[in-house]
Design a protein around this motif. Structure first.
Motif, PDB file in Angstrom:
ATOM      1  N   SER A 188       0.841  -1.186   0.000  1.00  0.00           N
ATOM      2  CA  SER A 188       0.000   0.000   0.000  1.00  0.00           C
ATOM      3  C   SER A 188       0.879   1.239   0.000  1.00  0.00           C
ATOM      4  O   SER A 188       2.078   1.176   0.246  1.00  0.00           O
ATOM      5  N   ALA A 189       0.268   2.376  -0.269  1.00  0.00           N
ATOM      6  CA  ALA A 189       0.999   3.642  -0.315  1.00  0.00           C
ATOM      7  C   ALA A 189       0.337   4.656   0.603  1.00  0.00           C
ATOM      8  O   ALA A 189      -0.793   4.475   1.052  1.00  0.00           O
ATOM      9  N   THR A 190       1.058   5.722   0.870  1.00  0.00           N
ATOM     10  CA  THR A 190       0.527   6.773   1.736  1.00  0.00           C
ATOM     11  C   THR A 190      -0.141   7.883   0.936  1.00  0.00           C
ATOM     12  O   THR A 190      -0.647   8.840   1.492  1.00  0.00           O
ATOM     13  N   PHE A 192       0.473   5.286  -5.900  1.00  0.00           N
ATOM     14  CA  PHE A 192       0.788   3.870  -5.962  1.00  0.00           C
ATOM     15  C   PHE A 192      -0.478   3.061  -5.711  1.00  0.00           C
ATOM     16  O   PHE A 192      -1.101   3.189  -4.678  1.00  0.00           O
ATOM     17  N   GLU A 193      -0.860   2.238  -6.679  1.00  0.00           N
ATOM     18  CA  GLU A 193      -2.079   1.458  -6.547  1.00  0.00           C
ATOM     19  C   GLU A 193      -1.864   0.282  -5.601  1.00  0.00           C
ATOM     20  O   GLU A 193      -0.871  -0.420  -5.689  1.00  0.00           O
ATOM     21  N   ASN A 194      -2.801   0.061  -4.696  1.00  0.00           N
ATOM     22  CA  ASN A 194      -2.682  -1.043  -3.755  1.00  0.00           C
ATOM     23  C   ASN A 194      -2.797  -2.379  -4.479  1.00  0.00           C
ATOM     24  O   ASN A 194      -3.633  -2.541  -5.362  1.00  0.00           O
ATOM     25  N   TYR A 195      -1.979  -3.333  -4.086  1.00  0.00           N
ATOM     26  CA  TYR A 195      -2.127  -4.682  -4.630  1.00  0.00           C
ATOM     27  C   TYR A 195      -1.498  -5.696  -3.679  1.00  0.00           C
ATOM     28  O   TYR A 195      -0.856  -5.353  -2.688  1.00  0.00           O
ATOM     29  N   LYS A 196      -1.721  -6.986  -3.996  1.00  0.00           N
ATOM     30  CA  LYS A 196      -1.224  -8.074  -3.167  1.00  0.00           C
ATOM     31  C   LYS A 196      -0.400  -9.015  -4.029  1.00  0.00           C
ATOM     32  O   LYS A 196      -0.767  -9.319  -5.174  1.00  0.00           O
ATOM     33  N   VAL A 197       0.718  -9.477  -3.480  1.00  0.00           N
ATOM     34  CA  VAL A 197       1.577 -10.440  -4.149  1.00  0.00           C
ATOM     35  C   VAL A 197       1.680 -11.691  -3.278  1.00  0.00           C
ATOM     36  O   VAL A 197       1.934 -11.583  -2.069  1.00  0.00           O
TER      37      VAL A 197
END
Length: 264
Positions: free
Chosen positions: A214-216, A220-225
């Motif tokens: 995540s970003a502040t 930056f788009e939130n994503y999961k790896v």
């Protein structure tokens, strides 16, 4: 969380050739021709509790070891591509006044994209040195030396960052310090437990991790790896594959195709 598959994707290694069996029950062996030198005995920690410590292999950080890897990358909207990399380990190094560090030297072996994806190539390009140390349950990152377009850069951290936790219980979350270095993003790593996976280098039990990024701000788009690291066999401690998701939809995959380990 030990990520030795692709040091080019995650700075911590942080990132590999073989031919494993086809037995879906697991435990197939990698090809002996892909492991050479003074090969250590394969010994596992006492991990009957299913913790992640089996996925940390200290032999991969011994002086003189060379790890060469080839990966297949699939990203939504882009053509499939291969990446070939190599890293070498030197121990007992001094960097920024810090002693007894591990120096991981990274190379891009397919600089310029000349590889067709069928084999290793020798088009070597130096990427940089990472300086690391393991202390207790954690991996610490001390800085880098790199070169780009003929310009050399040295980045010495005022305080080492915790970038990886070795022993995690299923469901445990670790909060690395990388956001302190970059400002964004924040990476929260959770150990999901063990899974049997099938890969081009063999079928083995692996540790599965998820990384919430995540970003502040809105840049930056939130994503999961999701990341799988071998928990057994000759490539224990090597990252086997990654899968990236945005809003629950898979958008990228990175899969180990070949690996070669050379011990000193």
């Amino acid at each position: 969380m030990n990520k030795l598959l692709t040091p080019f994707i995650f700075l911590s290694i942080a990132a590999l050739v073989g031919c494993g069996g086809d037995d879906s029950s697991g435990g197939s062996s990698g090809s002996d021709e892909n492991i050479s030198g003074n090969v250590p005995d394969i010994s596992l920690p006492n991990s009957s509790d299913q913790s992640s410590d089996a996925c940390f292999n200290p032999d991969l950080y011994k002086d003189g070891i060379v790890v060469r890897s080839r990966h297949l990358s699939k990203t939504e909207g882009l053509e499939d591509s291969y990446s070939i990399g190599e890293y070498k380990i030197e121990t007992g190094q001094v960097f920024g006044g810090n002693k007894d560090l591990i120096k991981q030297t990274l190379y891009d072996l397919d600089y310029g994209g000349v590889n067709s994806g069928s084999s290793f190539v020798e088009n070597e390009k130096f990427i940089g040195h990472h300086y690391l140390k393991f202390d207790g349950d954690y991996e610490y990152f001390y800085g880098t030396e790199s070169e780009y377009s003929g310009q050399k850069t040295v980045d010495i951290l005022n305080k080492p960052l915790r970038v990886s936790k070795i022993r995690m219980a299923p469901g445990e979350t670790f909060y690395p310090d990388f956001h302190k270095l970059y400002g964004t993003p924040n990476n929260n790593e959770t150990y999901e437990g063990r899974e049997l996976i099938k890969t081009p280098v063999g079928n083995y039990e692996a540790c599965k991790f998820s990384v919430d990024i995540s970003a502040t701000d809105d840049t930056f788009e939130n994503y999961k790896v999701y990341i799988w690291t071998f928990a057994e066999g000759p490539y224990r401690g090597i990252e086997a594959k990654q899968a990236g998701y945005i809003n629950g939809k898979v958008v990228s995959n990175l899969d180990l195709q070949e690996i070669k380990l050379t011990y000193k």
